[in-house]
Structures are given as structure tokens and as C-alpha cells.
Scaffold this motif. Structure first.
Motif, PDB file in Angstrom:
ATOM      1  N   GLY A 213       5.865  -1.437  18.796  1.00 33.70           N
ATOM      2  CA  GLY A 213       6.278  -1.320  20.134  1.00 33.70           C
ATOM      3  C   GLY A 213       6.031   0.258  20.467  1.00 33.70           C
ATOM      4  N   ASN A 214       5.561   1.040  19.548  1.00 32.50           N
ATOM      5  CA  ASN A 214       5.338   2.441  19.540  1.00 32.50           C
ATOM      6  C   ASN A 214       6.523   3.083  20.164  1.00 32.50           C
ATOM      7  N   ILE A 215       7.846   2.965  19.803  1.00 34.60           N
ATOM      8  CA  ILE A 215       9.024   3.321  20.379  1.00 34.60           C
ATOM      9  C   ILE A 215       9.447   4.456  19.534  1.00 34.60           C
ATOM     10  N   HIS A 216       9.679   5.656  20.539  1.00 35.76           N
ATOM     11  CA  HIS A 216      10.239   6.857  19.811  1.00 35.76           C
ATOM     12  C   HIS A 216      11.648   7.177  20.203  1.00 35.76           C
ATOM     13  N   ALA A 217      12.371   7.717  19.441  1.00 34.94           N
ATOM     14  CA  ALA A 217      13.851   8.138  19.845  1.00 34.94           C
ATOM     15  C   ALA A 217      14.053   9.457  19.355  1.00 34.94           C
ATOM     16  N   THR A 218      15.016  10.216  20.233  1.00 36.35           N
ATOM     17  CA  THR A 218      15.405  11.230  19.514  1.00 36.35           C
ATOM     18  C   THR A 218      16.572  11.112  18.490  1.00 36.35           C
ATOM     19  N   LEU A 219      16.832  12.332  17.619  1.00 37.45           N
ATOM     20  CA  LEU A 219      17.773  11.945  16.651  1.00 37.45           C
ATOM     21  C   LEU A 219      19.119  11.899  17.710  1.00 37.45           C
ATOM     22  N   GLN A 220      19.266  12.392  18.736  1.00 35.68           N
ATOM     23  CA  GLN A 220      20.546  12.136  19.308  1.00 35.68           C
ATOM     24  C   GLN A 220      20.787  10.820  19.791  1.00 35.68           C
ATOM     25  N   GLU A 221      19.743   9.996  20.154  1.00 36.72           N
ATOM     26  CA  GLU A 221      19.567   8.843  20.662  1.00 36.72           C
ATOM     27  C   GLU A 221      19.665   7.999  19.527  1.00 36.72           C
ATOM     28  N   ILE A 222      19.163   8.270  18.160  1.00 33.33           N
ATOM     29  CA  ILE A 222      19.456   7.461  16.871  1.00 33.33           C
ATOM     30  C   ILE A 222      20.825   7.397  16.608  1.00 33.33           C
ATOM     31  N   ASP A 223      21.376   8.603  16.616  1.00 32.54           N
ATOM     32  CA  ASP A 223      22.866   8.908  16.426  1.00 32.54           C
ATOM     33  C   ASP A 223      23.628   7.666  17.187  1.00 32.54           C
ATOM     34  N   GLU A 224      23.652   8.127  18.546  1.00 29.08           N
ATOM     35  CA  GLU A 224      24.283   7.212  19.373  1.00 29.08           C
ATOM     36  C   GLU A 224      24.070   5.755  19.226  1.00 29.08           C
ATOM     37  N   ALA A 225      22.965   5.080  18.928  1.00 31.55           N
ATOM     38  CA  ALA A 225      22.772   3.819  18.618  1.00 31.55           C
ATOM     39  C   ALA A 225      23.443   3.390  17.047  1.00 31.55           C
ATOM     40  N   ILE A 226      23.372   4.415  16.378  1.00 27.28           N
ATOM     41  CA  ILE A 226      24.160   3.867  15.128  1.00 27.28           C
ATOM     42  C   ILE A 226      25.450   4.020  15.452  1.00 27.28           C
ATOM     43  N   LYS A 227      26.240   4.832  16.007  1.00 19.68           N
ATOM     44  CA  LYS A 227      27.652   4.911  16.320  1.00 19.68           C
ATOM     45  C   LYS A 227      28.064   3.357  17.299  1.00 19.68           C
ATOM     46  N   ALA A 228      27.262   3.107  18.201  1.00 21.23           N
ATOM     47  CA  ALA A 228      27.333   1.923  19.010  1.00 21.23           C
ATOM     48  C   ALA A 228      27.303   0.972  18.050  1.00 21.23           C
ATOM     49  N   GLY A 229      26.518   0.561  17.064  1.00 20.51           N
ATOM     50  CA  GLY A 229      26.547  -0.151  16.093  1.00 20.51           C
ATOM     51  C   GLY A 229      27.648  -0.528  15.396  1.00 20.51           C
ATOM     52  N   TRP A 230      27.999   0.497  15.000  1.00 26.12           N
ATOM     53  CA  TRP A 230      29.316   0.597  14.218  1.00 26.12           C
ATOM     54  C   TRP A 230      30.620   0.087  14.878  1.00 26.12           C
ATOM     55  N   ALA A 231      30.455   0.562  15.932  1.00 22.87           N
ATOM     56  CA  ALA A 231      31.563   0.303  16.984  1.00 22.87           C
ATOM     57  C   ALA A 231      31.561  -1.229  17.576  1.00 22.87           C
ATOM     58  N   GLY A 232      30.635  -1.842  17.243  1.00 26.33           N
ATOM     59  CA  GLY A 232      30.352  -3.331  17.605  1.00 26.33           C
ATOM     60  C   GLY A 232      30.033  -3.496  19.103  1.00 26.33           C
ATOM     61  N   GLU A 233      29.365  -2.363  19.531  1.00 21.55           N
ATOM     62  CA  GLU A 233      29.123  -2.209  21.107  1.00 21.55           C
ATOM     63  C   GLU A 233      27.770  -2.963  21.317  1.00 21.55           C
ATOM     64  N   VAL A 234      27.013  -3.065  20.299  1.00 16.52           N
ATOM     65  CA  VAL A 234      25.625  -3.633  20.497  1.00 16.52           C
ATOM     66  C   VAL A 234      25.434  -4.446  19.522  1.00 16.52           C
ATOM     67  N   GLY A 235      24.709  -5.635  19.955  1.00 16.65           N
ATOM     68  CA  GLY A 235      24.264  -6.630  18.735  1.00 16.65           C
ATOM     69  C   GLY A 235      22.938  -6.547  18.698  1.00 16.65           C
ATOM     70  N   ILE A 236      22.270  -7.498  17.552  1.00  9.21           N
ATOM     71  CA  ILE A 236      21.005  -7.482  17.155  1.00  9.21           C
ATOM     72  C   ILE A 236      19.993  -7.900  18.274  1.00  9.21           C
ATOM     73  N   GLY A 237      19.194  -7.142  18.615  1.00  7.00           N
ATOM     74  CA  GLY A 237      18.080  -7.652  19.640  1.00  7.00           C
ATOM     75  C   GLY A 237      18.676  -7.138  21.227  1.00  7.00           C
ATOM     76  N   ASP A 238      19.681  -6.649  21.315  1.00  7.91           N
ATOM     77  CA  ASP A 238      19.940  -6.125  22.508  1.00  7.91           C
ATOM     78  C   ASP A 238      19.043  -4.943  23.032  1.00  7.91           C
ATOM     79  N   ASP A 239      18.612  -4.990  24.450  1.00  9.89           N
ATOM     80  CA  ASP A 239      17.725  -4.130  24.980  1.00  9.89           C
ATOM     81  C   ASP A 239      18.479  -3.363  25.836  1.00  9.89           C
ATOM     82  N   ARG A 240      19.264  -2.121  25.268  1.00 11.64           N
ATOM     83  CA  ARG A 240      19.992  -1.312  26.057  1.00 11.64           C
ATOM     84  C   ARG A 240      19.358  -0.083  26.060  1.00 11.64           C
TER      85      ARG A 240
END
Length: 92
Positions: free
Chosen positions: A65-92
Motif C-alpha cells: 500500500g506504499n504506507i509510510h509512517a514517522t517514528l512517532q506514529e509507529i510509537d503511538e500505534a505500538i502504545k495503542a496496541g499494547w493498551a488494547g485500543e486498536v484491533g487487527i485491521g483497524d483503519d485509524r
């Protein structure tokens, strides 16, 4: 048609164009089936890379999908995943 020469030891070396056609490289294996009428069938043995090998990893994270993310965006996604705020396949 490619003509090969048999050595005194009864060996035959396959030319580069034959190996390329078979899709084999050094270390790969080929099967030879003996057919009626003095004919042979030569087939490349396709082996699946061992699970956990570096070969099986290559291409596993292809960015289709030619998706690019900054390190900050990646870090936020990791934190959200660990916190259970995001499920697999969520498009947030």
C-alpha cells in the motif's frame, strides 16, 4: 536444443542457459526421471525455505500500500496496541 558433452567419468555439466531455464542456482537440487526411449525429464526441486530462516523472511513485510509512517506514529500505534485500543485491521 542444447547439446552437452559427457566426460570420461560419465558426468554432464548443464550450461548456464539450461540452469536459468530451470530456475536453479548453485546448491539447488534437480530431479531426473528416466523415460522410455532413452529420454530424460529434468525438473527443478522447489524447496520451501525453513520456517524462521532469513529466506522465508524476505518479502514478508512488503509495503504493497506504499504506507509510510514517522517514528512517532509507529510509537503511538505500538502504545495503542499494547493498551488494547486498536484491533487487527483497524483503519485509524
Amino acid at each position: 536444443m542444447t547439446t552437452l558433452t559427457v566426460t570420461a567419468k560419465g558426468q554432464v555439466t548443464l550450461r548456464k542457459e539450461v540452469l536459468r531455464h530451470l530456475g536453479v542456482r548453485p546448491g539447488d537440487r534437480i530431479d531426473v526421471d528416466l523415460l522410455p526411449g532413452g529420454r530424460l525429464e529434468v525438473v527443478a526441486v522447489k524447496t520451501k525455505p525453513a520456517s524462521g530462516s532469513i529466506e522465508s523472511f524476505f518479502g514478508s513485510i512488503e509495503n504493497k500500500g506504499n504506507i509510510h509512517a514517522t517514528l512517532q506514529e509507529i510509537d503511538e500505534a505500538i502504545k495503542a496496541g499494547w493498551a488494547g485500543e486498536v484491533g487487527i485491521g483497524d483503519d485509524r
